[in-house]
Scaffold this active site. Structure first.
Site, mmCIF file in Angstrom:
data_model
loop_
_atom_site.group_PDB
_atom_site.id
_atom_site.type_symbol
_atom_site.label_atom_id
_atom_site.label_comp_id
_atom_site.label_asym_id
_atom_site.label_seq_id
_atom_site.Cartn_x
_atom_site.Cartn_y
_atom_site.Cartn_z
ATOM 1 N N TYR A 167 -6.877 7.331 0.426
ATOM 2 C CA TYR A 167 -6.422 6.185 1.230
ATOM 3 C C TYR A 167 -7.608 5.504 1.922
ATOM 4 O O TYR A 167 -7.746 4.280 1.889
ATOM 5 C CB TYR A 167 -5.398 6.665 2.254
ATOM 6 C CG TYR A 167 -4.773 5.565 3.074
ATOM 7 C CD1 TYR A 167 -3.794 4.728 2.541
ATOM 8 C CD2 TYR A 167 -5.138 5.374 4.410
ATOM 9 C CE1 TYR A 167 -3.208 3.723 3.300
ATOM 10 C CE2 TYR A 167 -4.547 4.373 5.181
ATOM 11 C CZ TYR A 167 -3.589 3.557 4.615
ATOM 12 O OH TYR A 167 -3.008 2.567 5.373
ATOM 13 N N GLY A 186 0.822 -1.214 0.000
ATOM 14 C CA GLY A 186 0.000 0.000 0.000
ATOM 15 C C GLY A 186 0.849 1.254 0.000
ATOM 16 O O GLY A 186 2.012 1.235 0.411
#
Length: 234
Positions: A140, A77
């Site tokens: 996010y 990520g």
């Protein structure tokens, strides 16, 4: 019996701790990394999860070395934090393509082998932010929230083949990313956490390992928070 485990983004922080925890259980562990060096003692496979061909090549490399992936941990990520009105299309796309679509690519590729084996464990690493939201992290939070719907859909699709799909949602964890926060910001975050401290990477890792253990065989489509109570009720 040693299983074939793959952890994406496994060269540092939470991903590295997860890889180490599986290795301690006696599993054969491969880690993907995009830059830098892979940690010693693991099969390191360079892989960009935003490239489907690269994902396919990486899986082929892992399968050749340690057999079909039985446990997949989608952990890779990135963040590109900024306020909504300042967020560019590129800031949005880059984060969604890595965190959400990247997880889709690796889960899809892993599922092929798991279906043939008629067993498998998929664990997607989300975040408390995906459930609570966070100012300056619209991209996010959206990517991490999307993992919940993905895991639950996979759980329904593949459950009849003894394949589980679950989500781990860490809160604030002691990593390089949190180490650089200003002291007043750290104090502000700690004040919101009922347990009054950050998690260690090992605490997140042990939850992931448990979800892949025989003891969690009847758990699928679940979101397990490891957040000290920060996001409770969500």
């Amino acid at each position: 019996m040693a299983r074939s485990v793959l952890v994406t983004g496994g060269n540092r922080g939470i991903g590295k701790a997860i890889a180490e925890a599986f290795a301690a259980e006696g599993d054969s562990v491969a880690v993907t990394y995009r830059s830098g060096e892979p940690p010693e003692g693991f099969l390191g496979v360079r892989c960009d999860v935003t490239d489907a061909d690269d994902v396919d090549r990486a899986f082929a490399e892992v399968e050749e070395a340690q057999g079909p992936v039985e446990v997949l941990v989608a952990n890779a990520g990135i963040t590109k934090d900024t306020l909504l009105l300042r967020m560019s299309d590129d800031d949005w796309s880059a984060v969604l393509d890595t965190n959400l679509t990247g997880s889709f690519r690796v889960a899809k590729r892993a599922a092929k082998g798991m279906l043939r084996l008629r067993r498998g464990r998929i664990v997607l690493v989300s975040s408390v932010v995906g459930l609570l939201g966070s100012a300056g992290q619209v991209n996010y939070a959206a990517s991490k929230s999307g993992l919940v719907g993905m895991a639950r859909s996979i759980a329904r699709e593949l459950g009849s083949r003894s394949i589980t799909a679950n989500v781990v949602a860490p809160g604030f964890v002691e990593t390089e990313m949190t180490a650089v926060l200003p002291e007043e910001k750290k104090a502000e975050y700690l004040a919101q956490i009922p347990l009054g401290r950050y998690a260690s990477v090992e605490e997140v890792a042990s939850t992931v390992v448990w979800l892949a253990s025989p003891g969690a065989a009847y758990i699928t489509g679940a979101v397990i928070p490891v957040d000290g109570g920060l996001g409770m009720g969500h």
